[in-house]
Design a protein around this motif. Structure first.
Motif, PDB file in Angstrom:
ATOM      1  N   TYR A 150       0.839  -1.200   0.000  1.00 38.33           N
ATOM      2  CA  TYR A 150       0.000   0.000   0.000  1.00 38.33           C
ATOM      3  C   TYR A 150       0.876   1.253   0.000  1.00 38.33           C
ATOM      4  N   TYR A 151       0.237   2.352  -0.283  1.00 42.07           N
ATOM      5  CA  TYR A 151       0.945   3.633  -0.210  1.00 42.07           C
ATOM      6  C   TYR A 151       0.059   4.663   0.468  1.00 42.07           C
ATOM      7  N   VAL A 152       0.696   5.643   1.074  1.00 45.01           N
ATOM      8  CA  VAL A 152       0.027   6.847   1.553  1.00 45.01           C
ATOM      9  C   VAL A 152       0.884   8.019   1.096  1.00 45.01           C
ATOM     10  N   GLN A 153       0.296   8.905   0.327  1.00 46.47           N
ATOM     11  CA  GLN A 153       1.017  10.062  -0.220  1.00 46.47           C
ATOM     12  C   GLN A 153       0.458  11.345   0.382  1.00 46.47           C
ATOM     13  N   ILE A 154       1.351  12.211   0.830  1.00 41.02           N
ATOM     14  CA  ILE A 154       0.920  13.498   1.349  1.00 41.02           C
ATOM     15  C   ILE A 154       1.597  14.610   0.575  1.00 41.02           C
ATOM     16  N   ASN A 155       0.824  15.605   0.190  1.00 39.58           N
ATOM     17  CA  ASN A 155       1.346  16.797  -0.466  1.00 39.58           C
ATOM     18  C   ASN A 155       1.981  17.680   0.597  1.00 39.58           C
ATOM     19  N   MET A 156       3.307  17.853   0.535  1.00 36.72           N
ATOM     20  CA  MET A 156       4.009  18.572   1.588  1.00 36.72           C
ATOM     21  C   MET A 156       3.585  20.032   1.670  1.00 36.72           C
ATOM     22  N   ASP A 157       3.235  20.640   0.542  1.00 33.48           N
ATOM     23  CA  ASP A 157       2.731  22.020   0.597  1.00 33.48           C
ATOM     24  C   ASP A 157       1.428  22.080   1.371  1.00 33.48           C
ATOM     25  N   GLY A 158       0.581  21.081   1.193  1.00 30.76           N
ATOM     26  CA  GLY A 158      -0.690  21.048   1.902  1.00 30.76           C
ATOM     27  C   GLY A 158      -0.563  20.636   3.347  1.00 30.76           C
ATOM     28  N   PHE A 159       0.628  20.176   3.737  1.00 32.96           N
ATOM     29  CA  PHE A 159       0.834  19.781   5.125  1.00 32.96           C
ATOM     30  C   PHE A 159       0.614  20.961   6.060  1.00 32.96           C
ATOM     31  N   GLU A 160       0.858  22.153   5.557  1.00 35.82           N
ATOM     32  CA  GLU A 160       0.582  23.371   6.325  1.00 35.82           C
ATOM     33  C   GLU A 160      -0.871  23.416   6.774  1.00 35.82           C
ATOM     34  N   ASP A 161      -1.780  23.048   5.863  1.00 42.39           N
ATOM     35  CA  ASP A 161      -3.206  23.058   6.194  1.00 42.39           C
ATOM     36  C   ASP A 161      -3.538  22.028   7.272  1.00 42.39           C
ATOM     37  N   ILE A 162      -2.866  20.870   7.217  1.00 43.47           N
ATOM     38  CA  ILE A 162      -3.123  19.824   8.197  1.00 43.47           C
ATOM     39  C   ILE A 162      -2.683  20.284   9.583  1.00 43.47           C
ATOM     40  N   VAL A 163      -1.510  20.926   9.661  1.00 47.40           N
ATOM     41  CA  VAL A 163      -1.021  21.432  10.941  1.00 47.40           C
ATOM     42  C   VAL A 163      -1.967  22.492  11.485  1.00 47.40           C
ATOM     43  N   ASN A 164      -2.387  23.406  10.631  1.00 44.54           N
ATOM     44  CA  ASN A 164      -3.303  24.466  11.073  1.00 44.54           C
ATOM     45  C   ASN A 164      -4.654  23.906  11.507  1.00 44.54           C
ATOM     46  N   SER A 165      -5.083  22.808  10.889  1.00 46.88           N
ATOM     47  CA  SER A 165      -6.397  22.248  11.217  1.00 46.88           C
ATOM     48  C   SER A 165      -6.459  21.714  12.637  1.00 46.88           C
ATOM     49  N   VAL A 166      -5.286  21.338  13.200  1.00 42.44           N
ATOM     50  CA  VAL A 166      -5.257  20.859  14.585  1.00 42.44           C
ATOM     51  C   VAL A 166      -4.775  21.946  15.543  1.00 42.44           C
ATOM     52  N   GLY A 167      -4.649  23.185  15.040  1.00 37.00           N
ATOM     53  CA  GLY A 167      -4.294  24.308  15.900  1.00 37.00           C
ATOM     54  C   GLY A 167      -2.817  24.471  16.161  1.00 37.00           C
ATOM     55  N   GLY A 168      -1.953  23.949  15.251  1.00 35.33           N
ATOM     56  CA  GLY A 168      -0.508  24.032  15.449  1.00 35.33           C
ATOM     57  C   GLY A 168       0.037  22.818  16.172  1.00 35.33           C
ATOM     58  N   VAL A 169       1.365  22.718  16.225  1.00 34.77           N
ATOM     59  CA  VAL A 169       1.995  21.550  16.830  1.00 34.77           C
ATOM     60  C   VAL A 169       3.124  21.962  17.768  1.00 34.77           C
ATOM     61  N   THR A 170       3.418  21.089  18.722  1.00 37.45           N
ATOM     62  CA  THR A 170       4.549  21.276  19.623  1.00 37.45           C
ATOM     63  C   THR A 170       5.607  20.234  19.297  1.00 37.45           C
ATOM     64  N   VAL A 171       6.860  20.684  19.121  1.00 41.53           N
ATOM     65  CA  VAL A 171       7.951  19.786  18.781  1.00 41.53           C
ATOM     66  C   VAL A 171       9.127  20.016  19.726  1.00 41.53           C
ATOM     67  N   ASN A 172      10.024  19.049  19.790  1.00 40.92           N
ATOM     68  CA  ASN A 172      11.282  19.182  20.525  1.00 40.92           C
ATOM     69  C   ASN A 172      12.413  19.301  19.505  1.00 40.92           C
ATOM     70  N   ASN A 173      13.048  20.461  19.454  1.00 43.03           N
ATOM     71  CA  ASN A 173      14.077  20.740  18.462  1.00 43.03           C
ATOM     72  C   ASN A 173      15.464  20.556  19.072  1.00 43.03           C
ATOM     73  N   ASP A 174      16.322  19.763  18.398  1.00 43.84           N
ATOM     74  CA  ASP A 174      17.667  19.506  18.937  1.00 43.84           C
ATOM     75  C   ASP A 174      18.758  20.249  18.179  1.00 43.84           C
ATOM     76  N   LEU A 175      18.372  21.177  17.283  1.00 42.21           N
ATOM     77  CA  LEU A 175      19.363  21.905  16.489  1.00 42.21           C
ATOM     78  C   LEU A 175      18.918  23.352  16.315  1.00 42.21           C
ATOM     79  N   ASN A 176      19.765  24.295  16.726  1.00 41.92           N
ATOM     80  CA  ASN A 176      19.457  25.719  16.568  1.00 41.92           C
ATOM     81  C   ASN A 176      19.729  26.142  15.126  1.00 41.92           C
ATOM     82  N   PHE A 177      18.692  26.599  14.395  1.00 43.75           N
ATOM     83  CA  PHE A 177      18.893  27.006  13.009  1.00 43.75           C
ATOM     84  C   PHE A 177      17.811  28.003  12.576  1.00 43.75           C
TER      85      PHE A 177
END
Length: 311
Positions: A150-177
């Motif tokens: 099977y496959y699951v394909q996600i449009n990376m440009d549209g990933f912005e909409d997915i993140v916004n639909s859940v009200g943003g995300v919290t991540v742990n970043n290990d690299l200052n950039f």
């Protein structure tokens, strides 16, 4: 090859596929008939069968009710206007409920391999540009010597909409950039859709290259799942399903997703990330490729083959 990082169900869930299968069907149980219909409509929009011959590496048809092991190719696609785009990320999941585990392998996009159906050796992510999802599945199947079901394909440009639909995300970043006008200091960060997309795309400034970017992509996906699973997000299920329907494609049907959720829950308790460690970058005719040594590739193939066997 290193295969020693285990992830609990509570912490991580493998990428978009299991987010769709698990998160939103759980939500369906909460909201009943209305949310069930909305999910069904979203999956109908996402459902995109492909014209692909049955793999000669798959002897029998998969029956989810029998808890047969199966595999999924996850494609993060960078789609551009007037261009077929490239598969920006490629992750293979093998799922075995008898072993009660999932194995997850990230394939570097510059990996040099034979492009099945094209008759040339090239970067593995070019398979999508040459022949879409079908050629990508065939090429990965040939590289790993296992059936890709099977496959699951996600449009990376549209990933912005997915993140916004859940009200943003919290991540742990290990690299200052900094990237695309955004600053990402080390530590816990809360990101909007645009920020999350930039965070997950940076590669060249990371000394780990693709491996660092893959880590950040998993952080963002984990954040989406955690936010989507919260009670507050259930009130926003319509926007979440709309974002998924607009940006995700899969050959899994709604009924198959329900069967997987029903019969494969135990597998999610033990998720093992398999990392390619001994490959090296090289230039051929001035073009950069990532080369996996034969011994390393054989070890990966054997690990995945064993995981797809029944006890």
């Amino acid at each position: 090859m290193r295969a020693n990082k285990h992830i609990s169900k509570k912490k991580k869930w493998p990428k978009v596929l299991l987010a769709i299968i698990g998160l939103f069907i759980i939500g369906g149980a909460t909201y009943g008939y209305t949310i069930y219909n909305s999910l069904n409509d979203a999956v109908e929009t996402m459902h995109t069968p492909i014209d692909r011959e049955k793999s000669d590496k798959r002897e029998n048809e998969i029956k989810f009710k029998n808890k047969d092991p199966f595999s999924v190719l996850l494609l993060g696609v960078d789609e551009r206007e007037n261009d077929t785009g490239r598969s920006d990320s490629m992750i293979v999941l093998t799922v075995n409920p008898e072993h009660q585990s999932v194995k997850m392998l990230s394939i570097p996009r510059d990996t040099l391999t034979e492009i099945i159906g094209k008759g040339i050796k090239d970067k593995i992510n070019h398979a999508y540009a040459f022949g879409g999802v079908g050629m990508s599945m065939d090429t990965v199947e040939n590289l790993l010597d296992i059936p890709i079901d099977y496959y699951v394909q996600i449009n990376m440009d549209g990933f912005e909409d997915i993140v916004n639909s859940v009200g943003g995300v919290t991540v742990n970043n290990d690299l200052n950039f900094s990237y695309q006008g955004y600053n990402f200091p080390e530590g816990e960060l809360t990101l909007s859709g645009k920020e999350a997309l930039a965070f997950s795309r940076m590669r060249k400034e990371d000394p780990r290259g693709d491996f660092g970017r893959q880590l950040r992509q998993r952080e963002v996906i984990q954040g989406v799942i955690q936010e989507g699973a919260s009670l507050s997000s259930l009130w926003n299920f319509d926007n979440i399903f709309k974002a998924l329907g607009n940006n995700v494609k899969t050959n899994l049907t709604f009924e198959e997703m329900v069967d997987i959720q029903k019969h494969y829950k135990a597998a999610s308790k033990d998720i093992e990330q398999i990392q390619i460690e001994n490959g090296s970058g090289t230039k051929i005719d001035g073009i950069y490729y990532y080369v996996i040594p034969d011994e390393e590739l054989s070890s990966i193939q054997e690990t995945l083959k064993n995981h797809m066997e029944t006890k």
